[in-house]
Design a protein around this motif. Structure first.
Motif, PDB file in Angstrom:
ATOM      1  N   ALA A   1      52.098  38.491  40.142  1.00 56.86           N
ATOM      2  CA  ALA A   1      51.539  39.759  39.680  1.00 56.86           C
ATOM      3  C   ALA A   1      52.546  40.522  38.818  1.00 56.86           C
ATOM      4  CB  ALA A   1      51.120  40.610  40.879  1.00 56.86           C
TER       5      ALA A   1
ATOM      6  N   ASP B   1      43.819  43.181  40.552  1.00 53.24           N
ATOM      7  CA  ASP B   1      42.539  42.962  39.875  1.00 53.24           C
ATOM      8  C   ASP B   1      41.413  43.766  40.530  1.00 53.24           C
ATOM      9  OD1 ASP B   1      43.792  41.203  38.182  1.00 53.24           O
ATOM     10  OD2 ASP B   1      42.684  39.426  38.810  1.00 53.24           O
TER      11      ASP B   1
ATOM     12  N   HIS C   1      46.966  30.199  42.746  1.00 53.66           N
ATOM     13  CA  HIS C   1      46.735  30.290  41.306  1.00 53.66           C
ATOM     14  C   HIS C   1      47.908  29.702  40.511  1.00 53.66           C
ATOM     15  CE1 HIS C   1      45.279  31.705  37.469  1.00 53.66           C
ATOM     16  NE2 HIS C   1      46.385  32.376  37.271  1.00 53.66           N
TER      17      HIS C   1
ATOM     18  N   LYS D   1      43.795  43.784  32.356  1.00 56.56           N
ATOM     19  CA  LYS D   1      42.612  42.996  32.739  1.00 56.56           C
ATOM     20  C   LYS D   1      42.364  43.197  34.227  1.00 56.56           C
ATOM     21  CE  LYS D   1      42.215  38.936  29.766  1.00 56.56           C
ATOM     22  NZ  LYS D   1      42.275  37.466  29.793  1.00 56.56           N
TER      23      LYS D   1
ATOM     24  N   GLU E   1      53.870  30.956  36.079  1.00 58.58           N
ATOM     25  CA  GLU E   1      53.566  31.875  34.986  1.00 58.58           C
ATOM     26  C   GLU E   1      54.832  32.207  34.188  1.00 58.58           C
ATOM     27  OE1 GLU E   1      50.655  32.818  33.925  1.00 58.58           O
ATOM     28  OE2 GLU E   1      49.239  32.732  35.597  1.00 58.58           O
TER      29      GLU E   1
ATOM     30  N   HIS F   1      45.194  27.426  31.617  1.00 60.16           N
ATOM     31  CA  HIS F   1      44.247  28.100  32.506  1.00 60.16           C
ATOM     32  C   HIS F   1      42.831  27.522  32.465  1.00 60.16           C
ATOM     33  CE1 HIS F   1      47.501  30.849  33.086  1.00 60.16           C
ATOM     34  NE2 HIS F   1      46.782  31.644  33.847  1.00 60.16           N
TER      35      HIS F   1
ATOM     36  N   GLY G   1      48.238  39.776  42.801  1.00 61.79           N
ATOM     37  CA  GLY G   1      47.265  39.769  41.721  1.00 61.79           C
ATOM     38  C   GLY G   1      45.852  40.090  42.166  1.00 61.79           C
TER      39      GLY G   1
ATOM     40  N   ASN H   1      36.889  35.677  37.782  1.00 59.36           N
ATOM     41  CA  ASN H   1      37.114  36.803  36.861  1.00 59.36           C
ATOM     42  C   ASN H   1      35.952  37.028  35.876  1.00 59.36           C
ATOM     43  OD1 ASN H   1      39.668  37.207  37.984  1.00 59.36           O
ATOM     44  ND2 ASN H   1      40.650  35.824  36.545  1.00 59.36           N
TER      45      ASN H   1
ATOM     46  N   ASP I   1      52.682  38.800  35.315  1.00 64.25           N
ATOM     47  CA  ASP I   1      51.458  38.468  34.591  1.00 64.25           C
ATOM     48  C   ASP I   1      50.323  39.460  34.825  1.00 64.25           C
ATOM     49  OD1 ASP I   1      50.260  36.363  32.820  1.00 64.25           O
ATOM     50  OD2 ASP I   1      48.816  36.305  34.451  1.00 64.25           O
ATOM     51  N   SER I   2      49.690  39.406  35.982  1.00 59.17           N
ATOM     52  CA  SER I   2      48.411  40.100  36.126  1.00 59.17           C
ATOM     53  C   SER I   2      48.520  41.621  36.150  1.00 59.17           C
ATOM     54  CB  SER I   2      47.670  39.608  37.377  1.00 59.17           C
ATOM     55  OG  SER I   2      48.461  39.792  38.521  1.00 59.17           O
ATOM     56  N   SER I   3      49.702  42.179  36.488  1.00 52.05           N
ATOM     57  CA  SER I   3      49.810  43.647  36.557  1.00 52.05           C
ATOM     58  C   SER I   3      49.961  44.276  35.180  1.00 52.05           C
ATOM     59  CB  SER I   3      50.995  44.055  37.441  1.00 52.05           C
ATOM     60  OG  SER I   3      52.223  43.695  36.815  1.00 52.05           O
TER      61      SER I   3
END
Length: 365
Positions: A138, A114, A270, A147, A189, A253, A110, A157, A141-143
């Motif tokens: 990642a 980011d 995280h 964002k 997540e 979060h 992640g 962030n 979620d984050s990929s």
């Protein structure tokens, strides 16, 4: 698609893209990129741990496919999501002859997604980019969702953009090389998606704990594909977090980011902070008579079975509350939380009293 190979389409009009999920697909990464955009210059951004595992392979494949390839590597860990590191990468990209036609490829967890996405969004006013997430966190979620950003010393962030990738390539085989702690952190997540959007998926996770813990390829492919689909549904409905719908993804979060900031980035992973934060949020919902104790208990049991921490860190609660006041969801000084109202359903709740939020932390310590 077979159970071992799935494609999830994120529908965002001209910014739509595919998430391809399968086993052993990293060697064909260059074909995945080339099929989606013309690449003359690929800037691969990775970290020092992931580079020898996967980034070198992808760089070689890109070079073999006729792309001029630049490989940039940063130290592993959350501290690389900084202004200083962004500055370094902008300048290294410039020195490598990057221009508006260059394409950024993020290969890592992640933090890399980011950071590299932020470089892509800002260099030359925006470069195309791809995500190759190499951690479970990642991947689910984050990929997905566009964002991107970096941290300020006092707020996670806080500097960033919405910048959708051209595509996301998820190889479940990379999870075999993931350290146990990192893998478990990603599962938080996964559990989150069940709580916020899909009670049946939560029950599926409860029924497949052993297979998930043992990283069974077939189950993981299905789990990751379902998470990506759920996130894609939310992003399609609220791409830039304007309607409040995308806020559901922040379940746990508000607590999580405050714990991370108070403990110092990197002390808690995280996903570990998400696990603890979800239970704090669930206890808060209970204290407000929004849910029964059973919903909190099911989360506690599943998170525990998956090897995740559930007790808040022993930190000064007033410091945690101060960190919460810097959360992006605070409006006019009033705390807002994403809270469950049933399994598979959450809502954004405003004007929550500080004393109830404090109680939700201390009850878990």
């Amino acid at each position: 698609m077979t159970a071992e190979h799935e494609i999830v389409r994120v529908q965002l009009s001209e910014r739509s893209y595919d998430i391809e999920i399968g086993a052993g697909i990293i060697p064909s990464a260059a074909d995945f990129f080339a099929a989606r955009t013309k690449i003359s210059h690929a800037i691969i951004i990775t970290d020092d741990q992931v580079r020898p595992l996967y980034a070198d392979t992808i760089a070689a494949a890109c070079t073999a496919a006729g792309m001029r390839t630049t490989l940039l590597s940063v130290p592993a860990g959350e501290t690389s999501k900084s202004i200083a590191m962004a500055d370094r990468l902008w300048n290294e990209s410039l020195a490598a002859g990057a221009d508006r036609k260059s394409v950024v490829i993020a290969v890592g967890g992640g933090v890399i997604g980011d950071l590299a996405g932020f470089i892509a969004a800002t260099f030359a006013r925006g470069l195309a980019f791809f995500q190759v997430p190499t951690t479970l966190l990642a991947q689910v979620d984050s990929s997905v969702g566009g964002k991107v950003g970096i941290n300020l010393p006092a707020a996670k962030n806080m500097v960033g953009a919405f910048w959708q990738p051209q595509g996301v390539l998820i190889d479940v085989d990379v999870l075999t090389s993931l350290p146990e702690r990192e893998y478990r952190a990603g599962l938080a997540e996964v559990v989150k998606y069940g709580v916020i959007l899909d009670a049946d998926f939560f029950a599926y996770l409860e029924a497949n704990v052993d297979a998930i813990r043992e990283r069974e390829q077939k189950v993981l492919t299905q789990v990751i594909a379902r998470c990506c689909q759920l996130k894609a549904d939310v992003v399609q409905a609220d791409e830039r977090e304007t309607t409040g719908l995308r806020a559901v993804l922040n379940y746990g979060h508000t607590f999580c980011h405050a714990f991370e900031a108070t403990c110092g980035y990197g002390e808690l992973l995280h996903g570990e902070a998400v696990s603890i934060g979800m239970l704090c949020a669930s206890r808060l919902a209970e204290s407000m008579n929004r849910i029964s104790a059973e919903i909190t208990q099911r989360q506690f049991k599943l998170l525990t079975a998956l090897g995740l921490p559930t007790a808040p860190p022993q930190v000064d609660i007033d410091q945690v509350m101060a960190a919460m006041q810097r959360d992006k969801k605070v409006e006019h000084g009033k705390l807002q939380f994403v809270l469950p109202s049933a399994m598979g359903k959450v809502e954004l709740v405003g004007s929550v009293s500080t004393s109830l939020a404090k109680q939700a932390i201390s009850d878990g310590q």
